[in-house]
Write an enzyme that holds these catalytic residues in place. Sequence first.
Site, short mmCIF file in Angstrom:
data_model
loop_
_atom_site.label_atom_id
_atom_site.label_comp_id
_atom_site.label_asym_id
_atom_site.label_seq_id
_atom_site.Cartn_x
_atom_site.Cartn_y
_atom_site.Cartn_z
N TYR A 3 60.21 18.94 -54.59
CA TYR A 3 59.63 18.32 -53.39
C TYR A 3 60.13 19.02 -52.14
O TYR A 3 61.18 19.67 -52.14
CB TYR A 3 59.97 16.82 -53.34
CG TYR A 3 61.44 16.54 -53.09
CD1 TYR A 3 62.34 16.44 -54.14
CD2 TYR A 3 61.92 16.35 -51.80
CE1 TYR A 3 63.68 16.18 -53.91
CE2 TYR A 3 63.25 16.09 -51.55
CZ TYR A 3 64.14 16.01 -52.62
OH TYR A 3 65.47 15.75 -52.38
N CYS A 4 59.35 18.90 -51.08
CA CYS A 4 59.77 19.42 -49.77
C CYS A 4 59.23 18.46 -48.71
O CYS A 4 58.85 17.34 -49.02
CB CYS A 4 59.28 20.85 -49.57
SG CYS A 4 57.49 21.02 -49.55
N THR A 5 59.19 18.90 -47.46
CA THR A 5 58.83 17.97 -46.37
C THR A 5 57.36 17.54 -46.43
O THR A 5 57.04 16.36 -46.41
CB THR A 5 59.10 18.63 -44.99
OG1 THR A 5 60.41 19.19 -45.02
CG2 THR A 5 58.96 17.63 -43.88
N GLY B 213 54.92 19.52 -48.44
CA GLY B 213 54.29 20.05 -49.64
C GLY B 213 54.07 21.55 -49.67
O GLY B 213 53.88 22.14 -50.73
N ILE C 195 57.62 14.67 -48.73
CA ILE C 195 58.34 13.43 -48.39
C ILE C 195 57.56 12.63 -47.35
O ILE C 195 57.56 11.40 -47.35
CB ILE C 195 59.75 13.76 -47.83
CG1 ILE C 195 60.55 14.59 -48.84
CG2 ILE C 195 60.52 12.48 -47.51
CD1 ILE C 195 61.76 15.28 -48.24
#
Length: 317
Positions: free
Chosen positions: A185-187, A189, A214
Site C-alpha cells: 500500500y501507499c498514499t 495507489g 490509504i
Amino acid sequence: MQLVYNDQPVMSTYLAIAYYYFTPILDLQEDLEAHRNFLNSRDIRGRIYLSQEGVNGQVSGEYRDALGYIDWLRKKYEKIVCKVQPCQEHAFYKLTIKIRKQLVAFDHPVDLSKRGNAVSPSTWKKMLEEKDKETVVIDVRNNYESKVGHFKGAILPPCASFREFPSWTSELEKQIPKEAKVMIYCTGGIRCEYYSTYLQEKGYTNVYQLEGGIIQYGFEEGGEHFQGKLFVFDDRLVVPLQEGDVEAISSCHHCGLPSDVYYNCANMDCNELFTCCHACSQVKVGCCSSSCMAASRLRPFDSSPRPKPFRKQAKKI
Ligand SMILES: [Zn+2]
Ligand SMILES: [Zn+2]
C-alpha cells in the site's frame, strides 16, 4: 446546501483531490494547455504532472471548483478515479502544472498488464483481518511517511525515497519467498502501480495492492487497522484518517514525548525533517540540534502548534 460526494456528506468548504491515470498522452503540450485553460479562472492549487505515460495530480480547491475539476477530469480521462479528502483551507500554496519524463521517480516503467491484484479498501480490510503468518504487508512509502502512521504489523522499509526500493527489495528477497502473499500500500495507489510491477518482475506471484491507497481506505473504511496519521505532501503534512483524536505513534526528536508534528530544521543549511513537540519547538526555536541553533543561516521560526512546511519563496498572496 448539503454537499455529497460518492454518497457521503462533505462538511468542509475545501476539498483535497488526489488522482493519477495511466494513458498514453501523445501531445503533452496540448494537455497542459487544456488543464491551464480550465483551471485559469478557478480556485484550484496544487501540483499536476503530465508525462507520456499519463497524469498525476494533487490539488486542493474551494469545493464547487474542486467538484467542477473532478467532472472535467472524468470527461477528459474516462476511467480516472479521484480520491477526495475534506479540508478547511487550501492544502497548497500555488498551482504548478508540469511536463515530466516520469510520473513518479522510479527507474522502472509501469506495465499495467503486469501489475498486482488491485483490491478495494473493504477487501483489503478483510484481508488484514484474515491474514496468516505467511502473509506480509509492505508500506511502499518513504520512512518519514510511515513513521507517523501505517497499517498495524506492516513492514516499514528504511528507504528515504522511492528510488531506494529496488535495492531494499534484494533484502526482502532473502527473507520472503516468492510465493508468499504480499500486500502493498501507499498514499494514493500510484507507487504501488510501479512497485507491484517490479515485485512481479522479481518473481513474486501473489501480490496485492490497495486500490486508491490509504486515502481511499480512510474515505471508505475510516481508521481501523491503521495507527497514527497519514503523511501528505502538502501544507497539512499529517492528516487523521477519521474524525476525533488520533494518538501520535511517533515521538519528539528532542524529549521523546509523543508527537507527529513535523518541522524542517530552521537552520537552512540543515533543513532536516523531524518530529517535535510544541514545548521543545519553542525552546529550540525550530532547530534539530543545539549546533543548528547556533548556525548563521536561520529562518524565522513559526511558533504555531502545526506549522506549515517551509517554502523557499514564502510570501503572502
Ligand atoms: Zn519534546
Ligand atoms: Zn538541524
